[in-house]
Design an enzyme around this catalytic site. Sequence first.
Site, short mmCIF file in Angstrom:
data_model
loop_
_atom_site.label_atom_id
_atom_site.label_comp_id
_atom_site.label_asym_id
_atom_site.label_seq_id
_atom_site.Cartn_x
_atom_site.Cartn_y
_atom_site.Cartn_z
N LYS A 91 0.84 -1.22 0.00
CA LYS A 91 0.00 0.00 0.00
C LYS A 91 0.87 1.25 0.00
O LYS A 91 0.66 2.17 -0.80
CB LYS A 91 -0.91 0.00 1.23
N ASN A 92 1.83 1.30 0.93
CA ASN A 92 2.58 2.55 1.11
C ASN A 92 3.64 2.80 0.03
O ASN A 92 4.30 3.83 0.05
CB ASN A 92 3.19 2.60 2.52
N CYS A 134 -5.39 12.81 13.11
CA CYS A 134 -5.96 11.50 12.87
C CYS A 134 -5.81 10.68 14.15
O CYS A 134 -5.19 11.15 15.10
CB CYS A 134 -5.30 10.81 11.69
N ARG A 187 0.12 14.53 13.42
CA ARG A 187 0.71 14.35 12.09
C ARG A 187 0.71 15.61 11.21
O ARG A 187 0.00 15.69 10.19
CB ARG A 187 0.03 13.20 11.36
N ASP A 202 4.39 0.52 12.19
CA ASP A 202 3.22 -0.14 11.61
C ASP A 202 3.08 -1.60 12.04
O ASP A 202 2.09 -2.26 11.68
CB ASP A 202 3.25 -0.05 10.07
N ARG A 254 -8.86 -0.42 4.27
CA ARG A 254 -7.98 0.58 3.68
C ARG A 254 -6.61 -0.02 3.37
O ARG A 254 -5.92 0.46 2.48
CB ARG A 254 -7.78 1.76 4.64
N1 EPU Z 1 6.03 14.72 11.14
C1 EPU Z 1 6.11 16.05 11.44
N2 EPU Z 1 6.06 16.96 10.42
C2 EPU Z 1 5.94 16.57 9.11
C3 EPU Z 1 5.86 15.22 8.81
C4 EPU Z 1 5.91 14.29 9.85
O1 EPU Z 1 6.24 16.42 12.60
O2 EPU Z 1 5.89 17.46 8.24
C5 EPU Z 1 6.08 13.72 12.23
C6 EPU Z 1 4.79 12.91 12.36
O3 EPU Z 1 3.81 13.59 13.10
C7 EPU Z 1 5.28 11.64 13.03
C8 EPU Z 1 6.69 11.47 12.42
O4 EPU Z 1 7.05 12.74 11.90
O5 EPU Z 1 5.38 11.81 14.41
C9 EPU Z 1 6.81 10.45 11.32
O6 EPU Z 1 5.74 10.60 10.42
P1 EPU Z 1 5.86 10.31 8.86
O7 EPU Z 1 5.75 11.60 8.14
O8 EPU Z 1 7.06 9.46 8.58
O9 EPU Z 1 4.54 9.48 8.61
P2 EPU Z 1 3.68 9.53 7.28
O10 EPU Z 1 4.56 9.77 6.14
O11 EPU Z 1 2.49 10.38 7.49
C10 EPU Z 1 3.95 7.00 6.64
C11 EPU Z 1 3.05 5.83 6.42
C12 EPU Z 1 2.46 5.41 7.76
C13 EPU Z 1 3.63 5.01 8.68
C14 EPU Z 1 4.60 6.18 8.81
C15 EPU Z 1 5.84 5.85 9.62
C16 EPU Z 1 2.24 6.20 4.18
C17 EPU Z 1 1.12 6.55 3.28
N3 EPU Z 1 1.99 6.23 5.50
O12 EPU Z 1 3.16 8.02 7.22
O13 EPU Z 1 1.66 4.26 7.51
O14 EPU Z 1 3.13 4.68 9.96
O15 EPU Z 1 5.03 6.61 7.50
O16 EPU Z 1 6.53 4.78 9.07
O17 EPU Z 1 3.33 5.86 3.71
C18 EPU Z 1 -0.09 2.74 7.89
O18 EPU Z 1 0.17 2.20 6.80
O19 EPU Z 1 -0.88 2.21 8.73
C19 EPU Z 1 0.52 4.02 8.24
C20 EPU Z 1 0.04 4.82 9.18
#
Ligand code: EPU
Length: 421
Positions: free
Chosen positions: A22-23, A117, A122, A308, A400
């Site tokens: 998915k990701n 969320c 996030r 995850d 999802r």
């Molecule tokens: N963060 C910030 N500012 C930003 C971006 C992130 O503070 O601009 C913080 C977030 O709040 C969090 C940390 O950085 O505390 C890491 O978040 P990240 O941005 O890496 O998460 P994401 O990109 O929103 C993706 C996956 C998630 C997975 C995380 C961590 C996708 C679509 N989603 O989310 O997947 O948990 O990376 O590996 O790739 C899932 O599949 O169930 C899922 C939640």
Amino acid sequence: MDKLLITGGQRLSGELRISGAKNAALPILAATLLSEKPVSIGNVPHLHDITTTLELLGRMGVQFVVDEKMNIEVDSGTIANCEAPYELVRTMRASILVLGPLLARFGEARVSLPGGCAIGTRPVDIHLDGLSKMGADIRVEGGFIHARAKRLKGCRLVLEQVTVTGTENLLMAATLASGTTYIENAAKEPEVTDLAHFLNKLGARIKGIGTDILEIEGVEKLDTENLHYQIMPDRIETGTYLIAAAITGGRVKLKNARTDTLDAVLDKLSEAGADITTGTDWITLDMHGRKPKAVSVRTAPYPAFPTDMQAQFTALNAIAEGVGIITETVFENRYMHVQEMQRMGANIRLESNTAICTGVARLTGAPVMATDLRASASLVLAALAAEGQTLVDRIYHIDRGYDHIEEKLSQLGATIRRIPR
Ligand code: EPU
């Protein structure tokens, strides 16, 4: 809302084919916005989030054809508008991934700001900060991010925190920027690597793939003809089915898996007492009817233990021998499954970002509520090990991210049934 009715106690055993990740599929579908030529994407998982992404691309005027094997032909040659509306972003935060590609190719994007969320606030500040350092004019008004730039300019970006979609957005934007962009402290998750390989096949010039410094030399166009790309297998789906076998004392062989992306998870499963054998694209796990031993895990960015998989290991610890300590360092509120597991008889104590799990002899089935994707998976796992029936409500979360979960678990001998609303 659909529910899942599970009767626990079956020792799972059998073979399964793992679906596409998915990701990886979500950013790769967003990246097709960068291409002037049609591209074909294979091994796309059959998931609700994929349907939402296609709906989002369709609203912008992207043409696509999906065949029965989930090969998707995407043609972003003409785009009618560069907007990601609230009603879609609200249901899927990953919609933010269209921001970088739209801005880079069309000089403009209007994307609804994702809200909080279930697993934490996030924010997307690192995405926006990076794009403005590349010369974009970014305004947040009326709940929307408005971004404009004639052409983005390459620069050096040092990410304040490791972010998966943040790295992906900036990487996609940098492929069409003028000059070279360096992304330092980049996420090294295998899905980021899969996206980078896809972009290079499309004509991008990315070096340092798989490391935390990505170097991207911008090009004028991404226009490779007749490109077909296969999405990598889903490592989190793989880990979840391994635990389904481990939690029931069973045995499973998973095919089309990427063993090399699962080191931290496989180490912990071995520590829990599982016998694991791997080939290049398959994994077997055998518990020989034993109860797992409790394990302690600490989540962190790849290659460390994935957030995850945290909820699924909490389920494993709930029925394991001994005490396991889970520490969540990536998201601030990712323990929504704990209360539901307590309703099934689990002995788990929460202390800020730590869950102290003392294994119990047995869990008992109960009605429980899914709150997010991985929390729902962990409740299904707990239900498989529990005595009696568990009714998992709000399983739209699971749809999802898990391709045909009840069919796959039935194939392994689980007693599981979807109850339509
Ligand atoms: N963060 C910030 N500012 C930003 C971006 C992130 O503070 O601009 C913080 C977030 O709040 C969090 C940390 O950085 O505390 C890491 O978040 P990240 O941005 O890496 O998460 P994401 O990109 O929103 C993706 C996956 C998630 C997975 C995380 C961590 C996708 C679509 N989603 O989310 O997947 O948990 O990376 O590996 O790739 C899932 O599949 O169930 C899922 C939640």
